[in-house]
Design a protein around this motif. Sequence first.
Motif, PDB file in Angstrom:
ATOM      1  N   VAL A   1     -14.988  20.366  27.553  1.00  0.00           N
ATOM      2  CA  VAL A   1     -14.415  21.383  28.296  1.00  0.00           C
ATOM      3  C   VAL A   1     -15.476  21.525  29.904  1.00  0.00           C
ATOM      4  CG1 VAL A   1     -16.026  23.835  27.678  1.00  0.00           C
ATOM      5  CG2 VAL A   1     -15.332  22.794  26.109  1.00  0.00           C
ATOM      6  N   THR A   2     -15.923  20.854  30.051  1.00  0.00           N
ATOM      7  CA  THR A   2     -17.159  20.643  31.150  1.00  0.00           C
ATOM      8  C   THR A   2     -16.023  20.614  32.026  1.00  0.00           C
ATOM      9  OG1 THR A   2     -19.240  20.507  30.676  1.00  0.00           O
ATOM     10  CG2 THR A   2     -18.699  20.013  33.198  1.00  0.00           C
ATOM     11  N   ALA A   3     -14.873  19.051  32.007  1.00  0.00           N
ATOM     12  CA  ALA A   3     -14.286  18.546  32.732  1.00  0.00           C
ATOM     13  C   ALA A   3     -12.746  19.519  33.341  1.00  0.00           C
ATOM     14  CB  ALA A   3     -13.957  17.501  32.897  1.00  0.00           C
ATOM     15  N   GLY A   4     -13.013  21.096  32.695  1.00  0.00           N
ATOM     16  CA  GLY A   4     -12.266  21.567  32.986  1.00  0.00           C
ATOM     17  C   GLY A   4     -11.068  21.735  31.658  1.00  0.00           C
ATOM     18  N   VAL A   5     -10.847  21.021  31.070  1.00  0.00           N
ATOM     19  CA  VAL A   5      -9.968  21.038  29.639  1.00  0.00           C
ATOM     20  C   VAL A   5      -9.642  22.347  28.665  1.00  0.00           C
ATOM     21  CG1 VAL A   5      -9.301  20.217  27.229  1.00  0.00           C
ATOM     22  CG2 VAL A   5     -10.271  18.951  29.278  1.00  0.00           C
ATOM     23  N   ASP A   6      -9.020  23.356  28.393  1.00  0.00           N
ATOM     24  CA  ASP A   6      -8.707  24.457  27.885  1.00  0.00           C
ATOM     25  C   ASP A   6      -8.941  24.176  26.654  1.00  0.00           C
ATOM     26  OD1 ASP A   6      -6.615  26.651  26.732  1.00  0.00           O
ATOM     27  OD2 ASP A   6      -7.383  27.187  28.209  1.00  0.00           O
ATOM     28  N   ALA A   7      -9.437  25.024  26.313  1.00  0.00           N
ATOM     29  CA  ALA A   7     -10.124  25.258  24.513  1.00  0.00           C
ATOM     30  C   ALA A   7      -9.248  24.926  23.646  1.00  0.00           C
ATOM     31  CB  ALA A   7     -10.398  26.637  24.580  1.00  0.00           C
ATOM     32  N   GLY A   8      -7.207  25.893  24.296  1.00  0.00           N
ATOM     33  CA  GLY A   8      -6.507  25.650  23.210  1.00  0.00           C
ATOM     34  C   GLY A   8      -5.484  24.517  23.416  1.00  0.00           C
ATOM     35  N   HIS A   9      -6.312  23.088  24.519  1.00  0.00           N
ATOM     36  CA  HIS A   9      -6.227  22.005  24.374  1.00  0.00           C
ATOM     37  C   HIS A   9      -7.077  20.581  23.417  1.00  0.00           C
ATOM     38  CE1 HIS A   9      -3.317  22.759  28.038  1.00  0.00           C
ATOM     39  NE2 HIS A   9      -2.908  23.020  26.881  1.00  0.00           N
ATOM     40  N   LEU A  10      -8.102  22.058  23.267  1.00  0.00           N
ATOM     41  CA  LEU A  10      -8.819  20.663  22.175  1.00  0.00           C
ATOM     42  C   LEU A  10      -8.905  19.937  20.949  1.00  0.00           C
ATOM     43  CD1 LEU A  10     -12.172  22.399  22.613  1.00  0.00           C
ATOM     44  CD2 LEU A  10     -12.076  20.722  23.812  1.00  0.00           C
ATOM     45  N   GLY A  11      -7.647  20.515  20.070  1.00  0.00           N
ATOM     46  CA  GLY A  11      -7.033  20.108  19.498  1.00  0.00           C
ATOM     47  C   GLY A  11      -6.303  19.034  20.355  1.00  0.00           C
ATOM     48  N   ALA A  12      -5.520  18.769  20.533  1.00  0.00           N
ATOM     49  CA  ALA A  12      -4.603  17.496  21.302  1.00  0.00           C
ATOM     50  C   ALA A  12      -5.863  16.720  21.583  1.00  0.00           C
ATOM     51  CB  ALA A  12      -3.823  17.379  22.469  1.00  0.00           C
ATOM     52  N   PHE A  13      -6.428  17.118  22.216  1.00  0.00           N
ATOM     53  CA  PHE A  13      -8.161  15.375  22.984  1.00  0.00           C
ATOM     54  C   PHE A  13      -8.434  14.911  21.829  1.00  0.00           C
ATOM     55  CE2 PHE A  13     -13.043  15.645  23.047  1.00  0.00           C
ATOM     56  CZ  PHE A  13     -13.207  14.654  23.915  1.00  0.00           C
ATOM     57  N   LEU A  14      -9.257  15.973  20.730  1.00  0.00           N
ATOM     58  CA  LEU A  14      -9.684  15.200  19.537  1.00  0.00           C
ATOM     59  C   LEU A  14      -8.861  14.385  18.826  1.00  0.00           C
ATOM     60  CD1 LEU A  14     -11.984  17.821  18.186  1.00  0.00           C
ATOM     61  CD2 LEU A  14     -12.257  15.968  19.920  1.00  0.00           C
ATOM     62  N   HIS A  15      -7.114  14.813  19.139  1.00  0.00           N
ATOM     63  CA  HIS A  15      -6.256  14.184  18.041  1.00  0.00           C
ATOM     64  C   HIS A  15      -6.066  12.580  18.437  1.00  0.00           C
ATOM     65  CE1 HIS A  15      -4.183  15.865  15.074  1.00  0.00           C
ATOM     66  NE2 HIS A  15      -4.267  16.953  15.801  1.00  0.00           N
ATOM     67  N   GLY A  16      -6.470  12.329  20.448  1.00  0.00           N
ATOM     68  CA  GLY A  16      -6.661  11.229  20.899  1.00  0.00           C
ATOM     69  C   GLY A  16      -7.509  10.572  20.254  1.00  0.00           C
ATOM     70  N   ARG A  17      -9.255  10.881  20.105  1.00  0.00           N
ATOM     71  CA  ARG A  17     -10.595  10.972  20.245  1.00  0.00           C
ATOM     72  C   ARG A  17     -10.688   9.878  18.640  1.00  0.00           C
ATOM     73  NH1 ARG A  17     -15.385  10.838  22.076  1.00  0.00           N
ATOM     74  NH2 ARG A  17     -17.493  10.573  20.086  1.00  0.00           N
ATOM     75  N   ALA A  18     -10.116  10.888  17.547  1.00  0.00           N
ATOM     76  CA  ALA A  18      -9.801   9.906  16.756  1.00  0.00           C
ATOM     77  C   ALA A  18      -8.695   8.948  16.136  1.00  0.00           C
ATOM     78  CB  ALA A  18      -8.762  11.398  15.496  1.00  0.00           C
ATOM     79  N   ALA A  19      -7.587   8.635  17.391  1.00  0.00           N
ATOM     80  CA  ALA A  19      -7.281   7.447  16.970  1.00  0.00           C
ATOM     81  C   ALA A  19      -7.955   6.854  18.287  1.00  0.00           C
ATOM     82  CB  ALA A  19      -5.812   8.333  17.766  1.00  0.00           C
ATOM     83  N   ARG A  20      -8.776   7.110  18.747  1.00  0.00           N
ATOM     84  CA  ARG A  20      -9.070   5.657  20.159  1.00  0.00           C
ATOM     85  C   ARG A  20     -10.653   5.700  19.522  1.00  0.00           C
ATOM     86  NH1 ARG A  20      -4.667   4.457  22.118  1.00  0.00           N
ATOM     87  NH2 ARG A  20      -5.775   2.977  24.151  1.00  0.00           N
ATOM     88  N   THR A  21     -11.136   5.789  20.755  1.00  0.00           N
ATOM     89  CA  THR A  21     -12.911   5.424  20.120  1.00  0.00           C
ATOM     90  C   THR A  21     -13.457   5.926  19.065  1.00  0.00           C
ATOM     91  OG1 THR A  21     -12.748   6.845  22.803  1.00  0.00           O
ATOM     92  CG2 THR A  21     -15.037   6.696  21.141  1.00  0.00           C
ATOM     93  N   THR A  22     -13.098   6.751  17.954  1.00  0.00           N
ATOM     94  CA  THR A  22     -13.366   6.863  16.385  1.00  0.00           C
ATOM     95  C   THR A  22     -13.045   5.594  15.561  1.00  0.00           C
ATOM     96  OG1 THR A  22     -12.975   9.397  16.627  1.00  0.00           O
ATOM     97  CG2 THR A  22     -13.765   8.397  14.165  1.00  0.00           C
ATOM     98  N   LEU A  23     -11.575   4.705  15.762  1.00  0.00           N
ATOM     99  CA  LEU A  23     -11.347   4.000  15.566  1.00  0.00           C
ATOM    100  C   LEU A  23     -12.263   2.567  15.980  1.00  0.00           C
ATOM    101  CD1 LEU A  23      -7.439   4.235  14.742  1.00  0.00           C
ATOM    102  CD2 LEU A  23      -9.504   5.268  13.317  1.00  0.00           C
ATOM    103  N   VAL A  24     -12.690   3.026  16.852  1.00  0.00           N
ATOM    104  CA  VAL A  24     -14.013   1.906  17.748  1.00  0.00           C
ATOM    105  C   VAL A  24     -15.092   1.714  16.825  1.00  0.00           C
ATOM    106  CG1 VAL A  24     -14.902   0.809  19.708  1.00  0.00           C
ATOM    107  CG2 VAL A  24     -12.561   1.303  19.748  1.00  0.00           C
ATOM    108  N   GLU A  25     -15.508   3.462  16.938  1.00  0.00           N
ATOM    109  CA  GLU A  25     -16.543   3.146  16.145  1.00  0.00           C
ATOM    110  C   GLU A  25     -16.202   3.063  14.324  1.00  0.00           C
ATOM    111  OE1 GLU A  25     -19.559   5.159  17.834  1.00  0.00           O
ATOM    112  OE2 GLU A  25     -19.017   3.970  18.740  1.00  0.00           O
ATOM    113  N   ALA A  26     -15.689   3.079  13.970  1.00  0.00           N
ATOM    114  CA  ALA A  26     -15.485   2.653  12.206  1.00  0.00           C
ATOM    115  C   ALA A  26     -15.630   1.359  11.818  1.00  0.00           C
ATOM    116  CB  ALA A  26     -13.675   3.497  12.258  1.00  0.00           C
ATOM    117  N   GLY A  27     -14.515   0.507  12.864  1.00  0.00           N
ATOM    118  CA  GLY A  27     -14.382  -0.579  12.596  1.00  0.00           C
ATOM    119  C   GLY A  27     -15.728  -1.549  13.473  1.00  0.00           C
ATOM    120  N   THR A  28     -16.738  -1.442  14.787  1.00  0.00           N
ATOM    121  CA  THR A  28     -17.563  -1.179  14.364  1.00  0.00           C
ATOM    122  C   THR A  28     -18.650  -1.368  13.143  1.00  0.00           C
ATOM    123  OG1 THR A  28     -18.059  -0.857  16.760  1.00  0.00           O
ATOM    124  CG2 THR A  28     -19.605  -1.554  15.490  1.00  0.00           C
ATOM    125  N   ALA A  29     -18.743   0.341  12.615  1.00  0.00           N
ATOM    126  CA  ALA A  29     -19.506   0.326  11.542  1.00  0.00           C
ATOM    127  C   ALA A  29     -19.225  -0.705  10.122  1.00  0.00           C
ATOM    128  CB  ALA A  29     -19.308   1.700  10.820  1.00  0.00           C
TER     129      ALA A  29
END
Length: 224
Positions: free
Chosen positions: A33-61
């Motif tokens: 948000v600080t970088a300028g991502v529109d609130a309407g695009h946060l869902g798309a942002f989190l879809h990307g996070r869930a499929a990438r960064t979050t899976l790294v965390e899950a795999g590590t756990a």
Amino acid sequence: MPPLAASTAALLLADARLPSGGHAHSAGVEPAVTAGVDAGHLGAFLHGRAARTTLVEAGTAVAARSARLSGGDLDTVEAAWAARTPSRALRDAARVLARGYLRVGGTLLPGDEVIAAWRERPVPPPRPCVLGVIAAGLDVPALELARLVVYEDMQAAAAAILKLEPRDPLDLVSLVVELCSGVEDRLPAIAAITDPADIPALTAPQSEAWAEAHARSTRRLFRA
């Protein structure tokens, strides 16, 4: 303290009300948000996070859980996570959040020597490693642990959105369900990880750059 059922333990660890410090983490939302991502695009942002960064965390756990149960090398798991987390800001945030989970682990598993040793470290291990060790001690199955990590990350993001871009909370309930469901078919493979080398190597360079900029900000609500 009486023993916890594995399902109850998983619910406890995934509960945002647990005083573990997770409320200080926005799952990347505030940097975006600080970088300028529109609130309407946060869902798309989190879809990307869930499929990438979050899976790294899950795999590590999951890898940390396996190492704890088998007597494997937890330092190797931590090194594998660090290699897949290029942003120093994100690594630092994960270690800060780990302090809260180590306190929780010390209460739930007072005799666990790994948790006791980690609490004495000047620099703690990252949050997913601590979650994996707690899950091992509480008999939380690997698949439930993977789901827990995904849910906790997405729920942290939803809570952050309510603070940063107020909206109907019910919309965010639906978003969390959608995000968790979107990666469900990938979780059995994550849950099968025993070798740290098999932790997914999925980076998000733009999010990492936002995290680095966010870490230098003097006006922020969240650690990351």
